[in-house]
Design a protein around this motif. Structure first.
Motif, PDB file in Angstrom:
ATOM      1  N   SER A 238       0.818  -1.221   0.000  1.00 30.43           N
ATOM      2  CA  SER A 238       0.000   0.000   0.000  1.00 30.43           C
ATOM      3  C   SER A 238       0.852   1.271   0.000  1.00 30.43           C
ATOM      4  CB  SER A 238      -0.950   0.005   1.205  1.00 30.43           C
ATOM      5  OG  SER A 238      -0.223  -0.063   2.414  1.00 30.43           O
TER       6      SER A 238
ATOM      7  N   ASP B 296       2.983   6.342  -1.305  1.00 31.63           N
ATOM      8  CA  ASP B 296       1.957   5.651  -2.082  1.00 31.63           C
ATOM      9  C   ASP B 296       2.206   5.991  -3.553  1.00 31.63           C
ATOM     10  OD1 ASP B 296      -0.293   4.758  -3.384  1.00 31.63           O
ATOM     11  OD2 ASP B 296      -1.707   5.487  -1.877  1.00 31.63           O
TER      12      ASP B 296
ATOM     13  N   PHE C  18      -0.298   2.408  -5.609  1.00 34.01           N
ATOM     14  CA  PHE C  18      -1.327   1.614  -4.946  1.00 34.01           C
ATOM     15  C   PHE C  18      -2.702   2.260  -5.070  1.00 34.01           C
ATOM     16  CE2 PHE C  18      -3.844   0.367  -1.222  1.00 34.01           C
ATOM     17  CZ  PHE C  18      -3.880  -1.005  -1.422  1.00 34.01           C
ATOM     18  N   SER C  19      -2.869   3.453  -4.564  1.00 34.06           N
ATOM     19  CA  SER C  19      -4.194   4.090  -4.586  1.00 34.06           C
ATOM     20  C   SER C  19      -4.635   4.409  -6.002  1.00 34.06           C
ATOM     21  CB  SER C  19      -4.186   5.354  -3.738  1.00 34.06           C
ATOM     22  OG  SER C  19      -3.989   5.039  -2.378  1.00 34.06           O
TER      23      SER C  19
ATOM     24  N   LEU D  25      -5.634  -0.135  -5.948  1.00 37.75           N
ATOM     25  CA  LEU D  25      -6.678  -0.221  -4.929  1.00 37.75           C
ATOM     26  C   LEU D  25      -7.989  -0.759  -5.476  1.00 37.75           C
ATOM     27  CD1 LEU D  25      -7.489   0.248  -2.004  1.00 37.75           C
ATOM     28  CD2 LEU D  25      -8.003   2.634  -2.590  1.00 37.75           C
TER      29      LEU D  25
ATOM     30  N   VAL E 181      -7.980  -4.537  -5.358  1.00 37.20           N
ATOM     31  CA  VAL E 181      -7.781  -5.229  -4.086  1.00 37.20           C
ATOM     32  C   VAL E 181      -9.093  -5.891  -3.664  1.00 37.20           C
ATOM     33  CG1 VAL E 181      -7.232  -4.920  -1.644  1.00 37.20           C
ATOM     34  CG2 VAL E 181      -5.924  -3.690  -3.378  1.00 37.20           C
TER      35      VAL E 181
ATOM     36  N   ARG F 264     -12.206  -6.980  -1.435  1.00 35.33           N
ATOM     37  CA  ARG F 264     -12.960  -6.159  -0.482  1.00 35.33           C
ATOM     38  C   ARG F 264     -13.767  -7.013   0.483  1.00 35.33           C
ATOM     39  NH1 ARG F 264     -12.032  -0.440  -0.920  1.00 35.33           N
ATOM     40  NH2 ARG F 264     -10.920  -0.231  -2.908  1.00 35.33           N
TER      41      ARG F 264
ATOM     42  N   PRO G 219     -10.703  -2.675   2.152  1.00 31.58           N
ATOM     43  CA  PRO G 219      -9.801  -3.603   1.460  1.00 31.58           C
ATOM     44  C   PRO G 219      -9.175  -4.604   2.429  1.00 31.58           C
ATOM     45  CG  PRO G 219      -8.727  -1.492   1.792  1.00 31.58           C
ATOM     46  CD  PRO G 219     -10.146  -1.318   2.258  1.00 31.58           C
TER      47      PRO G 219
ATOM     48  N   LEU H 185      -6.136  -6.078   3.881  1.00 35.16           N
ATOM     49  CA  LEU H 185      -4.737  -5.714   4.045  1.00 35.16           C
ATOM     50  C   LEU H 185      -4.079  -6.683   5.017  1.00 35.16           C
ATOM     51  CD1 LEU H 185      -5.032  -1.826   4.414  1.00 35.16           C
ATOM     52  CD2 LEU H 185      -4.350  -3.095   2.360  1.00 35.16           C
TER      53      LEU H 185
ATOM     54  N   GLY I 172      -1.872  -5.117   0.269  1.00 32.44           N
ATOM     55  CA  GLY I 172      -3.215  -5.407  -0.202  1.00 32.44           C
ATOM     56  C   GLY I 172      -3.296  -6.771  -0.845  1.00 32.44           C
TER      57      GLY I 172
END
Length: 729
Positions: free
Chosen positions: A390, A397, A400-401, A405, A408, A410, A416, A418, A434
């Protein structure tokens, strides 16, 4: 008239006799139905509110296999859509209507109209088919749901509460290769795991009584897709009860109106034997129906390169090429044979950090690969096939985001998944990784690109894709990923798609491997790292099923005050289990006694490698006299004491070539006199005489002799040595 029609008519006759004998009803208003599968008899009671199991009887010994208060046939967990409200329903209570009807040789059970008014639209149908020849009941189950408010979340089926089978009773659990637990009816014991993973690797369990009156029960789900499910074994010492259960998360859990259909079938089968017999029941099913069973030819798996099938030893190391390469070359020269090299930290990023940005490699990596492979070392670098950091550029970051993301997995609440391990970010915080949903194109393409770069650009012989057959599936509930929410077999299917695409385009002569030994990925990998097979009571149930279908390699060899004995125990067990030896740090060559023992084991295995690459496991030979035990700290998780017999035994055969090998390893410090008992017929061998030859690791072989097909031979096993008896017929 064929056998199937005879069986069907016989079962129908049994049902009719039962009905006409007045056993279908009682004065209490309950309908009693009794059905037999050979020597196994099932009695069901249906009445107001539900259907319950009354007895499961081993007719040969007159023994009830279940407790006097059996578990319900099934249990359901339901959830109101859009809320956290949950309700439970059982087979034995809570229904307005239920029935049991014969359908040919089968029984069909039906539950409908739950007493809980809000659950209108929910029904359950189960079918049980008795099989006379094997003494088995084969079950199918379907939960129908037309509710607009409620979702089927979990279904527990099958589940049994087993009665105490006696002082010499054991339970087989699918931890790693298979583990036997003794005395668990009288002590607290629990086993549980989400299948498939390395610590819950197969879909069957068994409980049985050792000795002259073998009796027990094989309990399994024969699910050809290997769908996600939780397996559990739990003892109740106060009542001398052992509970076995399979708990299935439903596809589209949380959505109103979802159905649940048991994938494949559940099996209760009378067990007249031990762990090996239970493994053979499962193997015969898997060969026919499991989607992961690979194509096998006379020489084993043709889609696995010859070097991987014939390999006998693995080393592991981590770090820069100028450190690794000389050490691995020295180890290879000491052994005098090719070996595999599992290379960690070949990349510039830290371990378990900044994944999946493995490139660029460390300086000299490509040249190191070429140098090692020129001298018979097959290089296999590490990557992770499941995680994205992450904070994937130091503490920042990076992608990742912005990129990862959305792919990933859920949870129910949308958060998410993690995970953290022991790694730290550059700012000292734990690395949070993630769990990537394998159904997403992003993750499919990411793993594929990394693997193909290593194989094509760097020229490695293999790639190790960590965690795929080790970590459990997670119940991803992101509808944007295009898979059923939660349960089902989509997790496996997504990896099958990813790995199948890689295998289609990867260079010839290379291999893919992964961590641990969850079975549903066998067809798509060439090897499983069995480093976690570290438990007391281990038996080779997994190799008995899958020997020759995939190569198993490696144990974690660690330190401690008893590390020398622990090394011998692990290497000896690896040999008889059919694993490729080692996963050693190459520094082991500096320990003369350990190095000598390990090299002798490797040399003996190299003489017999075809048995493990193209053959199959046979029942290990029996030693008639008591065998002393040895005990060492295996250092798996802190102190980790493991006890085994001093003499370890195994057997492998090549049926088409009419030959077989019996293996014996004395890992202790003292000679062990004993007697070896062998019955050719019990191993599927016909004839009255065998040809036999004994051989040792140093290459010494006796002349071929004639031995009877049934023998009881006295022998003394020298300390710290292994030998093989090869038999032909």
């Amino acid at each position: 008239m064929n056998q199937r029609r005879i069986q069907a008519l016989s079962q129908l006759l049994l049902l009719l006799i039962t009905s006409q004998s007045g056993l279908c009803a009682s004065v209490a208003g309950e309908q009693l139905t009794r059905v037999m599968a050979g020597e196994l008899q099932l009695t069901l009671l249906s009445g107001a509110g539900g259907i319950r199991i009354d007895r499961l009887l081993d007719r040969k010994y007159g023994q009830d296999l279940l407790t006097t208060n059996p578990l319900p046939l099934f249990s359901l967990t339901l959830q109101r859509a859009g809320s956290t409200n949950r309700l439970n329903l059982r087979a034995d209570t809570g229904w307005s209507q239920c029935s049991i009807q014969p359908h040919g040789s089968r029984l069909k059970m039906h539950w409908s109209l739950p007493l809980e008014k809000g659950l209108a639209g929910l029904s359950v149908t189960a079918e049980v088919s008795p099989e006379i020849r094997t003494g088995a009941f084969r079950w199918k189950l379907r939960v129908g749901n037309t509710s607009t408010n409620w979702s089927v979340r979990r279904t527990v089926f099958p589940q049994v509460a087993l009665a105490d089978l006696g002082t010499n009773a054991v339970v087989l659990v699918p931890r790693g290769p298979g583990v036997l637990e003794r005395g668990v009816w009288h002590r607290p014991f629990g086993f549980g795991g989400t299948y498939p993973n390395g610590w819950c690797s197969m879909q069957f369990m068994a409980a049985y009584r050792d000795g002259d009156r073998p009796a027990g029960l094989y309990v399994a789900t024969h699910d050809p897709w290997g769908s996600t499910k939780d397996l559990s074994v739990k003892s109740e010492p106060t009542t001398h009860t052992m509970r076995l259960s399979f708990d299935h998360p439903a596809p589209d859990l949380g959505r109103a109106g979802n159905d649940f259909v048991l994938p494949g079938e559940a099996v209760w089968q009378l067990l007249r034997g031990d762990w090996f017999d239970a493994a053979m029941i499962y193997k015969h099913w898997a060969q026919r129906e499991a989607k992961w069973w690979p194509r096998l030819a006379r020489d084993g798996r043709k889609d696995t390169p010859r070097w991987m099938r014939d390999l006998n030893v693995w080393a592991m190391n981590l770090g820069a090429p100028d450190e690794c390469v000389p050490a691995i070359k020295q180890f290879r020269d000491f052994l005098g044979m090719p070996l595999g090299f599992h290379w960690y930290n070949w990349h510039q990023i830290p371990f378990d950090n900044d994944y999946p940005h493995y490139f660029p490699t460390r300086a000299g990596f490509d040249q190191g690969v070429a140098d090692l492979q020129s001298v018979g070392v097959f290089v296999m670098p590490y990557i992770n096939g499941r995680l994205w950091d992450s904070h994937d550029r130091g503490a920042d970051d990076f992608q990742f985001s912005r990129l990862a993301l959305a792919a990933v997995a859920r949870r129910d609440d949308g958060s998410p998944y993690l995970e953290t391990y022991n790694s730290k970010e550059t700012n000292g915080e734990p690395v949070r990784l993630g769990v990537m949903c394998p159904a997403t194109p992003l993750w499919q393409n990411t793993v594929s690109n990394i693997v193909l770069r290593l194989l094509s650009e760097c020229g490695t012989s293999a790639v190790y894709i960590d965690q795929v057959a080790a970590a459990s599936p997670v119940l991803c509930q992101n509808p944007a990923h295009g898979h059923p929410l939660g349960g089902g077999h989509w997790w496996n299917g997504s990896y099958w798609k990813m790995l199948g695409a890689i295998r289609q385009v990867m260079p010839p002569g290379v291999a893919l491997t992964t961590e641990c030994n969850a079975e549903p990925f066998i067809r798509w990998f060439d090897g499983y790292l069995t480093w976690h097979w570290q438990f007391p009571g281990q038996v080779p149930a997994f190799p008995a099923i899958y020997g020759g279908a995939i190569q198993m390699f490696g144990r974690a060899y660690r330190g401690g005050a008893t590390k020398d004995l622990a090394l011998r125990m692990k290497a000896g067990q690896q040999l008889v289990f059919g694993e490729q030896l080692g996963w050693l740090d190459p520094g082991a060559v500096k320990e003369p006694e350990n190095a000598r023992f390990f090299r002798e084991m490797a040399r003996l295995r190299s003489q017999l490698s075809r048995y493990f690459s193209a053959g199959e496991m046979a029942r290990p030979p029996r030693l008639l006299d008591s065998v002393p035990t040895v005990r060492a700290d295996w250092q798996w998780s802190g102190e980790w004491w493991v006890t085994t017999e001093a003499v370890l035994t195994g057997a492998w055969k090549l049926p088409r070539e009419k030959r077989m090998v019996l293996l014996f390893v004395n890992v202790g410090d003292k000679p062990v006199p004993n007697r070896v008992q062998f019955d050719a017929a019990a191993n599927g061998i016909r004839g009255r005489m065998l040809r036999a030859q004994r051989r040792t690791a140093d290459g010494h072989k006796t002349e071929w002799e004639k031995w009877p097909a049934v023998f009881d031979r006295a022998v003394t096993f020298p300390p710290r040595q292994a030998e093989a008896w090869e038999l032909k017929w």
